[in-house]
Design a protein around this motif. Sequence first.
Motif, PDB file in Angstrom:
ATOM      1  N   GLY A 534      45.887  32.800  41.493  1.00 34.32           N
ATOM      2  CA  GLY A 534      44.765  33.560  41.772  1.00 34.32           C
ATOM      3  C   GLY A 534      43.843  33.018  40.786  1.00 34.32           C
ATOM      4  N   TYR A 535      44.198  32.582  39.533  1.00 37.76           N
ATOM      5  CA  TYR A 535      43.252  31.937  38.619  1.00 37.76           C
ATOM      6  C   TYR A 535      42.524  30.725  39.408  1.00 37.76           C
ATOM      7  CZ  TYR A 535      41.989  28.391  35.318  1.00 37.76           C
ATOM      8  OH  TYR A 535      41.210  27.472  34.786  1.00 37.76           O
ATOM      9  N   MET A 536      43.518  29.901  39.791  1.00 36.00           N
ATOM     10  CA  MET A 536      42.802  28.744  40.626  1.00 36.00           C
ATOM     11  C   MET A 536      41.909  29.097  41.572  1.00 36.00           C
ATOM     12  SD  MET A 536      42.527  25.586  40.718  1.00 36.00           S
ATOM     13  CE  MET A 536      43.519  24.956  39.558  1.00 36.00           C
ATOM     14  N   MET A 537      42.052  30.188  42.405  1.00 33.86           N
ATOM     15  CA  MET A 537      41.124  30.696  43.352  1.00 33.86           C
ATOM     16  C   MET A 537      39.661  30.975  42.692  1.00 33.86           C
ATOM     17  SD  MET A 537      42.656  30.594  46.026  1.00 33.86           S
ATOM     18  CE  MET A 537      43.755  29.314  45.325  1.00 33.86           C
ATOM     19  N   ASN A 538      39.762  31.645  41.199  1.00 36.80           N
ATOM     20  CA  ASN A 538      38.527  31.865  40.661  1.00 36.80           C
ATOM     21  C   ASN A 538      37.995  30.544  40.232  1.00 36.80           C
ATOM     22  OD1 ASN A 538      38.174  34.667  40.864  1.00 36.80           O
ATOM     23  ND2 ASN A 538      39.883  34.961  39.142  1.00 36.80           N
ATOM     24  N   TRP A 539      38.733  29.729  39.754  1.00 32.91           N
ATOM     25  CA  TRP A 539      38.473  28.339  39.268  1.00 32.91           C
ATOM     26  C   TRP A 539      37.539  27.528  40.320  1.00 32.91           C
ATOM     27  CZ3 TRP A 539      36.833  26.476  34.885  1.00 32.91           C
ATOM     28  CH2 TRP A 539      36.629  25.448  34.894  1.00 32.91           C
ATOM     29  N   ILE A 540      38.316  27.509  41.602  1.00 33.00           N
ATOM     30  CA  ILE A 540      37.904  26.873  42.784  1.00 33.00           C
ATOM     31  C   ILE A 540      36.382  27.500  43.306  1.00 33.00           C
ATOM     32  CG2 ILE A 540      38.010  26.483  45.297  1.00 33.00           C
ATOM     33  CD1 ILE A 540      41.252  26.112  44.756  1.00 33.00           C
ATOM     34  N   VAL A 557      43.581  35.573  37.015  1.00 30.68           N
ATOM     35  CA  VAL A 557      42.922  35.751  35.854  1.00 30.68           C
ATOM     36  C   VAL A 557      41.290  35.248  36.116  1.00 30.68           C
ATOM     37  CG1 VAL A 557      42.635  34.609  33.382  1.00 30.68           C
ATOM     38  CG2 VAL A 557      44.948  34.968  34.291  1.00 30.68           C
ATOM     39  N   PHE A 558      40.653  36.180  35.612  1.00 27.66           N
ATOM     40  CA  PHE A 558      38.982  35.688  35.881  1.00 27.66           C
ATOM     41  C   PHE A 558      38.300  35.474  34.431  1.00 27.66           C
ATOM     42  CE2 PHE A 558      34.827  38.123  35.644  1.00 27.66           C
ATOM     43  CZ  PHE A 558      34.180  37.408  36.531  1.00 27.66           C
ATOM     44  N   ASP A 559      38.959  36.156  33.358  1.00 25.93           N
ATOM     45  CA  ASP A 559      38.154  35.682  32.203  1.00 25.93           C
ATOM     46  C   ASP A 559      39.343  35.534  30.960  1.00 25.93           C
ATOM     47  OD1 ASP A 559      36.916  35.914  29.637  1.00 25.93           O
ATOM     48  OD2 ASP A 559      36.007  37.870  29.918  1.00 25.93           O
ATOM     49  N   SER A 560      39.498  34.426  30.745  1.00 27.60           N
ATOM     50  CA  SER A 560      40.649  33.897  29.752  1.00 27.60           C
ATOM     51  C   SER A 560      40.511  34.615  28.462  1.00 27.60           C
ATOM     52  CB  SER A 560      40.651  32.372  29.760  1.00 27.60           C
ATOM     53  OG  SER A 560      40.363  31.764  30.861  1.00 27.60           O
ATOM     54  N   ARG A 561      39.134  35.014  27.943  1.00 27.11           N
ATOM     55  CA  ARG A 561      39.282  35.361  26.540  1.00 27.11           C
ATOM     56  C   ARG A 561      39.909  37.070  26.741  1.00 27.11           C
ATOM     57  NH1 ARG A 561      33.914  36.476  23.207  1.00 27.11           N
ATOM     58  NH2 ARG A 561      33.417  38.243  24.945  1.00 27.11           N
ATOM     59  N   VAL A 617      44.288  44.859  35.881  1.00 25.37           N
ATOM     60  CA  VAL A 617      43.505  45.239  37.283  1.00 25.37           C
ATOM     61  C   VAL A 617      42.140  44.667  36.687  1.00 25.37           C
ATOM     62  CG1 VAL A 617      43.259  47.355  36.689  1.00 25.37           C
ATOM     63  CG2 VAL A 617      43.265  46.594  39.152  1.00 25.37           C
ATOM     64  N   GLU A 618      41.630  45.031  35.616  1.00 27.62           N
ATOM     65  CA  GLU A 618      40.249  44.515  35.100  1.00 27.62           C
ATOM     66  C   GLU A 618      40.020  43.148  35.512  1.00 27.62           C
ATOM     67  OE1 GLU A 618      41.434  48.172  33.248  1.00 27.62           O
ATOM     68  OE2 GLU A 618      42.254  46.498  33.430  1.00 27.62           O
ATOM     69  N   GLN A 619      41.038  42.155  35.725  1.00 27.67           N
ATOM     70  CA  GLN A 619      40.730  40.653  35.943  1.00 27.67           C
ATOM     71  C   GLN A 619      40.304  40.692  37.446  1.00 27.67           C
ATOM     72  OE1 GLN A 619      40.676  38.112  33.881  1.00 27.67           O
ATOM     73  NE2 GLN A 619      41.195  39.317  32.055  1.00 27.67           N
ATOM     74  N   GLY A 620      40.849  41.614  38.297  1.00 24.30           N
ATOM     75  CA  GLY A 620      40.351  41.645  39.663  1.00 24.30           C
ATOM     76  C   GLY A 620      39.078  42.146  39.762  1.00 24.30           C
ATOM     77  N   ILE A 621      38.768  43.390  38.982  1.00 26.61           N
ATOM     78  CA  ILE A 621      37.468  44.110  39.162  1.00 26.61           C
ATOM     79  C   ILE A 621      36.557  43.240  38.832  1.00 26.61           C
ATOM     80  CG2 ILE A 621      36.285  46.168  38.425  1.00 26.61           C
ATOM     81  CD1 ILE A 621      39.209  47.516  38.215  1.00 26.61           C
ATOM     82  N   GLY A 622      36.639  42.502  37.741  1.00 28.37           N
ATOM     83  CA  GLY A 622      35.568  41.632  37.282  1.00 28.37           C
ATOM     84  C   GLY A 622      35.172  40.677  38.085  1.00 28.37           C
ATOM     85  N   ALA A 623      36.157  40.061  38.935  1.00 26.79           N
ATOM     86  CA  ALA A 623      35.692  39.004  39.875  1.00 26.79           C
ATOM     87  C   ALA A 623      35.279  39.551  41.118  1.00 26.79           C
ATOM     88  CB  ALA A 623      36.994  38.298  40.488  1.00 26.79           C
ATOM     89  N   PHE A 624      35.518  40.842  41.406  1.00 31.58           N
ATOM     90  CA  PHE A 624      34.953  41.537  42.558  1.00 31.58           C
ATOM     91  C   PHE A 624      33.264  41.850  42.066  1.00 31.58           C
ATOM     92  CE2 PHE A 624      34.174  45.636  44.907  1.00 31.58           C
ATOM     93  CZ  PHE A 624      34.077  44.972  46.152  1.00 31.58           C
ATOM     94  N   THR A 625      33.013  42.507  40.894  1.00 34.74           N
ATOM     95  CA  THR A 625      31.922  42.762  40.386  1.00 34.74           C
ATOM     96  C   THR A 625      31.116  41.748  40.218  1.00 34.74           C
ATOM     97  OG1 THR A 625      32.700  44.517  39.160  1.00 34.74           O
ATOM     98  CG2 THR A 625      30.875  43.771  38.311  1.00 34.74           C
ATOM     99  N   ALA A 626      31.472  40.470  40.269  1.00 35.67           N
ATOM    100  CA  ALA A 626      30.737  39.160  40.051  1.00 35.67           C
ATOM    101  C   ALA A 626      30.500  38.866  41.639  1.00 35.67           C
ATOM    102  CB  ALA A 626      31.508  37.908  39.588  1.00 35.67           C
TER     103      ALA A 626
END
Length: 668
Positions: A534-540, A557-561, A617-626
Amino acid sequence: MHSNKHDPRAITAMDLVTLQRISDPRLSPDGKSVAYTLRSTDYDANKGITQIWLMDLATKQSRPMTSGPASSNSPRWAPDGSALYFLSSRSGSSQVWKLDMRGGEAQPVTALPLDVSTFMLAPDGQRVAFSLEIYPECQGDIACSKKKFDEAAARKSTGTVYDRLFIRHWDTWSTGTRSQLFAATLGTDGKIGAPVLLSQDIDGDVPSKPFGDDSEYTFSPDGKTVVFTARIAGKTEAWSTNLDLWQVPSDGSKQPQNLTQGNEATDTTPQFSPDGRYLAWTAMKRPKFESDRLAIMLRDLKTGQTREVDPAWDRSAGGVMFSADGKTLYTTADDLGQHRVFAIDVASGNATALTGDGHIGGFDIVGNTFVYALDSLNAPADLYLTTPGGQNATRLTDVNAERLADVQFGDYEQFSFPGWHDETVHGYVMKPWNYVKGKKYPIAFIVHGGPQGSMGNDFHYRWNPAVFAGMGYAVVFIDFHGSTGYGQAFTDSISRDWGGKPLEDLKKGFAYAVKKYDFLDGTKAAALGASYGGYMMNWIAGNWPDGFKCIVNHDGVFDSRMMYYSTEELWFDEWEHGAPQYDDPQAYERFNPVDYVKNWKTPMLIIHSEKDFRIPVEQGIGAFTALQRRGIASELLVYPDENHWVMKPHNSVQWHETVQAWLKRWLS
């Protein structure tokens, strides 16, 4: 074969969640029969139910040993073969039961006020060890722990104060309890005497959480000693992989002693040699690295001398089991896209593969009888019988024959190609179930999680390539740099380079497959992945934005920090980035998907679960918000009741239907 030949059909998500799952084969001491567990699905009740079966190896006839609405599991033989012990929740809580092989109903061995989570019989049959979730301040007083559980349930206030990590782990919040190891004598009436706490003053979980089991403790052959695995928690539990082996008298008369104090990395899966002279276990060398190679260690308990048995074998051992003469150790390991059983010669360290292609889910060896559960990309697990040196295996079961009678699977094959630095990288391609020669097919390009794992020749119940082939897609998946089964240096190579070598391998592997296999339509492809995948999907999305028509990102993972500060097992991020975030912020930004959102344009389906504490779950929400803020076609599927995996049958079917609709929308 069945005479009522139906037209061939594709495997479906409904098939997947309702297939029978076979596991945990256990040979009787005389080697004449095998007990095993079989999980079936009660789809209406939205759960799996596990029962214990027994097969006579002479007649190949099987019969259920347990039944009813409650699950039973962990079949374990009495040393003389006269009875089968197991865990069952039939009494309303999980307890140890005993079934006399001469007949009659199963009888309770334990009737404790708390759930028994794992157990083991002593080789002399005189004692049983078992684990319970207790309040450490109650020490060995089980009634005291029961009282505290009841008080906690009755409390009207709901807040909890924490003063150390873990505050939560995998999918549960910490409540101040610990899993601890007890032992008790077995009376002539078949019931246990007073339990004694073996893991006295051990501030840690025995077995470990979240996935520890009875492979983490063992009895000496004379039953007088127990060795167990534990990581001392203290304040450092969340960033330590320092599991140690502890030795204690099985009557609890002394404090546990640390046998592996010298190693600050993981020590686990202890096993005594049959003569009691040696202790074998698996150990890592590098602290804080959860995917370091597990070497097989051997200690002479007379002299104290310790050595690594298999230093030249570049594989990671999954637990150990001695042969009866003590000269061979059996283990499993990922190996070039397969998961095999190996025999390791104790004297020389030489490793010999005992199984061929496919994935071994469980095995047992008694004398010359070798039984194992084997699955592969196109076959759920069944039991097979051979000898430890044997080439020809006999198939013992076909538990899904009826359900799969008219299912047609897509053919698959493994391929290799020059990946990063032209190093050899392996992958698989699977044809759609209804493949016609000369036609081109859209591609489901699946990226595995871990990242130190392998997507190989096995039958999986969450990301199963056969189900995507059943949807009419060709499937491609790559064991990129970082994968297991290709030597430890290959596994190591992903750390601190999450978006580097793996992305290059995925690009090169995709291009290679499209060129080599003329049925692949490279212009119509979807990328899919979970966890690291899933990280790689965000990276791709930010670094290969023209590669795919759509993306499916599960628990990514959407935001590593923020991942570092909200995940539970800090050792993972600290090893993968080389430091805590505050010591090297740049390491966390180097491959951080959030920094590339401006490049995003690919439609993305995001799936995330609220009980996922590994990647919150905020990692997924963050990507969706973006995606939404940028006006990119996107959907978000959230499960309030699932963890890092989707486990419930109805949720699994919904997951597949949602993913299938998304792929259809962009690929048809």
